[in-house]
Each structure stands twice: as structure tokens, then as C-alpha cells.
Design an enzyme around this catalytic site. Structure first.
Site, PDB file in Angstrom:
ATOM      1  N   ARG A  74      -4.637   9.238   8.570  1.00 46.09           N
ATOM      2  CA  ARG A  74      -5.433   8.270   7.827  1.00 46.09           C
ATOM      3  C   ARG A  74      -5.455   8.712   6.368  1.00 46.09           C
ATOM      4  O   ARG A  74      -5.125   9.845   6.035  1.00 46.09           O
ATOM      5  CB  ARG A  74      -6.870   8.183   8.357  1.00 46.09           C
ATOM      6  CG  ARG A  74      -7.040   7.740   9.783  1.00 46.09           C
ATOM      7  CD  ARG A  74      -6.346   6.434  10.144  1.00 46.09           C
ATOM      8  NE  ARG A  74      -6.780   5.255   9.424  1.00 46.09           N
ATOM      9  CZ  ARG A  74      -7.531   4.266   9.933  1.00 46.09           C
ATOM     10  NH1 ARG A  74      -7.961   4.351  11.177  1.00 46.09           N
ATOM     11  NH2 ARG A  74      -7.824   3.205   9.221  1.00 46.09           N
ATOM     12  N   SER A  75      -5.898   7.809   5.496  1.00 48.67           N
ATOM     13  CA  SER A  75      -5.925   8.166   4.069  1.00 48.67           C
ATOM     14  C   SER A  75      -6.973   9.236   3.781  1.00 48.67           C
ATOM     15  O   SER A  75      -6.822  10.045   2.865  1.00 48.67           O
ATOM     16  CB  SER A  75      -6.168   6.928   3.206  1.00 48.67           C
ATOM     17  OG  SER A  75      -7.324   6.242   3.621  1.00 48.67           O
TER      18      SER A  75
ATOM     19  N   LYS B 150      -3.122   5.572  15.592  1.00 49.39           N
ATOM     20  CA  LYS B 150      -4.146   6.308  14.854  1.00 49.39           C
ATOM     21  C   LYS B 150      -5.268   6.646  15.830  1.00 49.39           C
ATOM     22  O   LYS B 150      -5.938   5.745  16.339  1.00 49.39           O
ATOM     23  CB  LYS B 150      -4.698   5.468  13.700  1.00 49.39           C
ATOM     24  CG  LYS B 150      -3.685   5.201  12.586  1.00 49.39           C
ATOM     25  CD  LYS B 150      -4.267   4.275  11.532  1.00 49.39           C
ATOM     26  CE  LYS B 150      -3.345   4.124  10.332  1.00 49.39           C
ATOM     27  NZ  LYS B 150      -3.852   3.119   9.361  1.00 49.39           N
TER      28      LYS B 150
ATOM     29  N   ASP C 151       4.470  -0.054   3.889  1.00 48.87           N
ATOM     30  CA  ASP C 151       3.242  -0.501   4.548  1.00 48.87           C
ATOM     31  C   ASP C 151       2.657  -1.550   3.627  1.00 48.87           C
ATOM     32  O   ASP C 151       2.099  -1.232   2.575  1.00 48.87           O
ATOM     33  CB  ASP C 151       2.252   0.648   4.753  1.00 48.87           C
ATOM     34  CG  ASP C 151       0.919   0.166   5.335  1.00 48.87           C
ATOM     35  OD1 ASP C 151       0.821  -1.037   5.676  1.00 48.87           O
ATOM     36  OD2 ASP C 151      -0.016   0.974   5.443  1.00 48.87           O
TER      37      ASP C 151
ATOM     38  N   ASP D  45      -0.237  -2.147  12.716  1.00 44.58           N
ATOM     39  CA  ASP D  45      -1.325  -1.184  12.511  1.00 44.58           C
ATOM     40  C   ASP D  45      -2.650  -1.917  12.659  1.00 44.58           C
ATOM     41  O   ASP D  45      -3.283  -1.886  13.706  1.00 44.58           O
ATOM     42  CB  ASP D  45      -1.184  -0.532  11.142  1.00 44.58           C
ATOM     43  CG  ASP D  45      -2.368   0.376  10.786  1.00 44.58           C
ATOM     44  OD1 ASP D  45      -3.132   0.744  11.694  1.00 44.58           O
ATOM     45  OD2 ASP D  45      -2.533   0.704   9.597  1.00 44.58           O
TER      46      ASP D  45
ATOM     47  N   GLN E  29       0.798  -1.222   0.000  1.00 42.36           N
ATOM     48  CA  GLN E  29       0.000   0.000   0.000  1.00 42.36           C
ATOM     49  C   GLN E  29       0.835   1.278   0.000  1.00 42.36           C
ATOM     50  O   GLN E  29       0.417   2.293  -0.548  1.00 42.36           O
ATOM     51  CB  GLN E  29      -0.913  -0.009   1.234  1.00 42.36           C
ATOM     52  CG  GLN E  29      -1.981   1.047   1.250  1.00 42.36           C
ATOM     53  CD  GLN E  29      -3.071   0.688   2.233  1.00 42.36           C
ATOM     54  OE1 GLN E  29      -4.004  -0.034   1.908  1.00 42.36           O
ATOM     55  NE2 GLN E  29      -2.957   1.179   3.447  1.00 42.36           N
TER      56      GLN E  29
ATOM     57  N   GLU F  82      -2.863   9.756  -0.396  1.00 41.30           N
ATOM     58  CA  GLU F  82      -1.941  10.318   0.585  1.00 41.30           C
ATOM     59  C   GLU F  82      -0.851  11.166  -0.057  1.00 41.30           C
ATOM     60  O   GLU F  82       0.153  11.484   0.576  1.00 41.30           O
ATOM     61  CB  GLU F  82      -1.354   9.200   1.443  1.00 41.30           C
ATOM     62  CG  GLU F  82      -2.441   8.467   2.211  1.00 41.30           C
ATOM     63  CD  GLU F  82      -1.923   7.367   3.114  1.00 41.30           C
ATOM     64  OE1 GLU F  82      -0.703   7.110   3.089  1.00 41.30           O
ATOM     65  OE2 GLU F  82      -2.732   6.772   3.835  1.00 41.30           O
TER      66      GLU F  82
ATOM     67  N   LYS G  18       3.927   9.496  10.552  1.00 38.97           N
ATOM     68  CA  LYS G  18       3.573   9.057   9.202  1.00 38.97           C
ATOM     69  C   LYS G  18       2.382   9.906   8.769  1.00 38.97           C
ATOM     70  O   LYS G  18       1.272   9.727   9.263  1.00 38.97           O
ATOM     71  CB  LYS G  18       3.214   7.571   9.246  1.00 38.97           C
ATOM     72  CG  LYS G  18       2.828   6.974   7.922  1.00 38.97           C
ATOM     73  CD  LYS G  18       2.498   5.495   8.128  1.00 38.97           C
ATOM     74  CE  LYS G  18       1.691   4.986   6.970  1.00 38.97           C
ATOM     75  NZ  LYS G  18       1.195   3.625   7.193  1.00 38.97           N
TER      76      LYS G  18
ATOM     77  N   GLU H 251       5.458  -2.125   7.901  1.00 37.93           N
ATOM     78  CA  GLU H 251       4.178  -2.079   8.607  1.00 37.93           C
ATOM     79  C   GLU H 251       3.257  -3.169   8.075  1.00 37.93           C
ATOM     80  O   GLU H 251       3.178  -3.388   6.867  1.00 37.93           O
ATOM     81  CB  GLU H 251       3.549  -0.699   8.404  1.00 37.93           C
ATOM     82  CG  GLU H 251       2.192  -0.502   9.045  1.00 37.93           C
ATOM     83  CD  GLU H 251       1.615   0.859   8.707  1.00 37.93           C
ATOM     84  OE1 GLU H 251       0.371   0.966   8.668  1.00 37.93           O
ATOM     85  OE2 GLU H 251       2.394   1.806   8.465  1.00 37.93           O
TER      86      GLU H 251
END
Length: 434
Positions: free
Chosen positions: A372-373, A343, A244, A318, A165, A207, A394, A291
Site C-alpha cells: 500500500r502507499s 492487498k 496504475d 484493484d 497514479q 511509493e 508490486k 491496473e
């Protein structure tokens, strides 16, 4: 006076054009706080519930009017009539958790609860005339984080035919946050020129990273390394790489099925083969962090991965840990991973977020504060990273204002801290044998 007199929520939009919750808190002295709640695309199944309306006639079912109503009609009266002090963060968070009464905040919605939690903290900081990071961290919050910059997007964050990702750069050799940000921006722009020369797309994903049609994972990695070198930096010395994998997005029936994103050219790997593959990649490239290298429920695979490469590479949970102390404590006990991604909307309150960071740090795990995205202009996570001395953040690539807002806030904080500001670089990875 610190007594809260008004709590109000509304429906606004995030960086993907989807609705999210905004909350405002006001005290009788006029202190004010506002918070906007982020949203994820790839979510762990154990995350706190993000309450959506499900009404397909509005925003394709993604409206958040129920969450907004829960703030305005259920949470607000409890706070105002209870005459809560804006300085009593823990009591307010505890009250909301009890008012919800579920294990996953499924009644009120984590998006409702979190909006209030952060807005309360911001109002408290305003009341005291302090920046948020100083209110949350006191005089001890002074470490600027190493940025994990997601410059290539794959998986669920783009249409690129790559299973992983995120492909990130980490400028650990810089002497300050300001310098690390400049290095990242220079690499980002050099990557864009390389992609253009190859005739590849330079459109960006959710992102802010590029999402070109690379020939596979190694093509993406080698292209990023070329960009690092073209910018004048040394891979594996000045700048390291990170992934990730978001493995839960392509794991099914015991198989890591890369064909879900990569088509007929993708591999199908068992847990043991997935571990072998990741070990092969870190042996070949200067990778410092991975990740979600294994599925969130493949604890046996996670244990194999940790035992195999956990002393060489940061292994971040995560979807595995979802910012949840109950799950994290099991991971620590069993020796699973060596880092947790933080998060705020995975767990739903600032109190629980800080508990997770504290638990990780006491166990020798690192904590990586994350966006977050689906983001907004809210910069709270920048302040959290400094307040907790997390050492790593991040928050996307070097484009899109919703990402840059966090970087700019960190620049402001570094300026304000002046000579007391610390940037630890590679030392932020205290969980590794360096």
C-alpha cells in the site's frame, strides 16, 4: 507448545507518519510473531474498513487507538481463553470474522484483524523454525516474482499534474530476481539523471517514485523509455511498462475527468473514449499491464476494455476486486479483467487473501501481490508472493526503506532457495497471448 498465551497491539507509525496497528503474538513455548499493518491512500469503496479514531486532536483524526483496543480487549481474550493453537490459522481467522460480525469488518476494523492474522502466522513459522514463505507455501513455494517498479508517481500519490497514479517498469527479460532488481535500480538512477538534465524535480512520492511536473502521460512514458535505453536495456524486450490508472480517483457521473489532476489541459472521456485511449497507448508503447483502467463500478466499461485488449495486456482489478472472492467470482463469470491485485488489508485476513489468490489462479487470472502507499518495515508480502507462486509483486520504487525492505527480503529468499528458486519473467504473464 503451540498454544497462544499473549496477543498485544500498539499504535505505531507508517511511512507517511500516520498511525497504524502493530500486533505481537506469543506462545507458551516462547515462539513470537510481530506484524505491522499497511494503509492505502486511494482506496476502493468495497474494501474492508480501516478503523480510525476520528479524534481531530490526535494525529488529525487518524489515530488507531480504537483498533488497538479491539485487539487487546476483544480479540486477545478470545484467543488466549480459547487456548487456540498458533498453527490453527484458519480457525483463528474465522473466529475473528465471526467476532466482528459485519460484512466489511467495520466493527473491529480490518487493521485490527489483519495485524493479529499475520502475527499468528509469523509466530507459527517461528515455532516450527521455518521462514514465513515456507510455512505459508510448503515445499511448493519457490517462484520469485517479477517486480513492478513504480518509478514515476502521479494521481493521489504525488503532486505531479498527471491523472494516472503509477508508471511502472517490469524487467521481464532478467534471468533472476536479483538481476531484475539490478536492472530496475539502474533504470531508476538513469531516470533521475534525465530529470535533472531537464530541470525537473527529483523528489519522490509516497511509493518512492519520482513526481516531476511532466507535460502529460506521454511525456512521462517517453522519458521512462529514454531511461531504459540509457541504462542499456531494450524497451518491449528486456523491460516492459505498466500503468496504475486508478481511474476511480477521477471518474464522476459517467465521465473520466482528467482535469481533476491535470487541470485545464486534461481531457474528459466517456467510457468508450477511455477504452479507445488505453488501446491507443498500448499500440504506441511497450505496455504489458494496466491496473484499474476503468472505474470500480463501471463494469460495462471494464467488459469493453477486456474484450478489446484483454488478450494483449494484463488488466488488473484493484479497486474493482478488492481482494474479495465474492466480487472476483462475479468478475470471472462475466469475463471482467484477467488479473487481480492482492492487498492483504483490503480483505483483512491471511485466509481470505490466500482464497482470493487460489480462486484467481484456478480461473487463469494472474495474482499480483501488492503493498500500500502507506507502508512499514514489515516484509510479509514478499513471503506471500513466493509462498503462492504469484509470479508478480508490486512494492514501489527503488528508494525508501519501506519499499526496499520487501526487495531485500526477496533477495534473501532467492539466496535461501538457491538452485530451486525460479524466476519466470515473461512467462509469469500466463494470462496473455504472447
Amino acid at each position: 507448545m503451540p498454544i497462544i498465551t499473549d496477543v498485544y497491539a500498539r499504535e505505531v507509525l507508517d511511512s507517511r507518519g500516520n498511525p497504524t496497528v502493530e500486533v505481537e503474538v506469543l506462545t507458551e513455548s516462547g515462539a513470537f510473531g510481530r506484524a505491522l499493518v499497511p494503509s492505502g491512500a486511494s482506496t476502493g469503496e468495497h474494501e474492508a474498513v480501516e478503523l480510525r479514531d476520528g479524534d481531530k486532536s490526535r494525529y488529525l483524526g487518524k489515530g488507531v487507538t480504537k483498533a488497538v483496543e479491539n485487539v487487546n480487549e476483544m480479540i486477545a481474550p478470545e484467543i488466549v481463553e480459547g487456548e487456540f493453537s498458533v498453527l490453527d490459522q484458519v480457525s483463528i481467522d474465522k473466529m475473528m470474522i465471526q467476532l466482528d460480525g459485519t460484512h466489511n469488518k467495520g466493527k473491529l476494523g480490518a487493521n485490527a484483524i489483519l495485524g493479529v492474522s499475520i502475527a499468528v502466522a509469523r509466530a507459527a513459522a517461528d515455532l516450527l523454525g521455518q521462514p514465513l514463505y515456507k510455512y505459508l507455501g510448503g515445499f511448493n513455494g519457490k517462484q520469485l516474482p517479477v517486480p513492478m517498479m513504480n518509478i514515476v508517481n502521479g494521481g493521489s500519490h504525488s503532486d505531479a499534474p498527471i491523472a494516472f497514479q503509477e508508471f511502472m517498469i517490469l524487467p521481464v527479460g532478467a534471468e533472476s530476481f536479483k538481476e531484475s532488481l539490478r536492472w530496475g535500480a539502474e533504470i531508476f538512477h538513469n531516470l533521475k539523471s534525465i530529470l535533472s538534465e531537464r530541470g525537473l524535480e527529483t523528489a519522490v512520492g509516497d511509493e518512492g517514485g519520482f513526481a516531476p511536473r511532466f507535460e502529460g502521460t506521454e511525456d512521462a512514458v517517453e522519458t521512462i523509455i529514454k531511461a531504459i535505453e540509457k541504462a542499456g536495456y531494450k524497451p518491449g524486450e528486456d523491460v516492459f511498462l505498466g500503468f496504475d490508472c486508478a481511474s476511480s480517483e477521477f471518474y464522476e457521473n459517467g465521465v473520466y475527468d482528467y482535469t481533476k489532476f491535470e487541470g485545464e489541459h486534461g481531457a474528459k472521456r466517456s467510457a468508450a473514449e477511455q477504452v479507445d485511449y488505453l488501446e491507443e497507448l498500448i499500440g504506441k508503447y511497450p505496455i504489458i499491464t494496466i491496473e484499474d483502467g476503468m472505474d470500480e463500478n463501471d463494469w460495462e466499461g471494464w467488459k469493453q476494455l477486456t474484450d478489446r485488449i484483454g488478450d494483449k495486456v494484463q488488466l488488473v482489478g484493484d479497486d474493482l476486486f478488492v481482494t474479495n472472492t465474492e466480487i472476483l467470482s462475479k468478475g470471472i463469470e462475466q469475463g471482467i479483467g484477467n488479473s487481480i491485485l492482492i492487498k492483504v488489508n483490503q480483505i483483512g485476513t491471511l485466509t481470505e487473501t490466500f482464497d482470493a489468490i487460489e480462486m484467481a489462479q484456478k480461473a487463469g487470472y494472474t495474482a499480483v501481490v501488492s503493498h500500500r502507499s502507506g507502508e512499514t518495515e514489515d516484509t510479509t508480502i514478499a513471503d506471500i508472493a513466493v509462498a503462492t507462486n504469484a509470479g508478480q509483486i508490486k512494492t514501489g520504487s527503488l528508494s525508501r526503506t519501506d519499499r526496499i525492505a520487501k526487495y531485500n527480503q526477496l533477495l534473501r529468499i532467492e539466496d535461501e532457495l538457491y538452485e530451486t528458486a525460479k524466476f519466470e519473467g515473461i512467462k509469469s504473464f500466463y494470462n496473455l497471448d504472447k
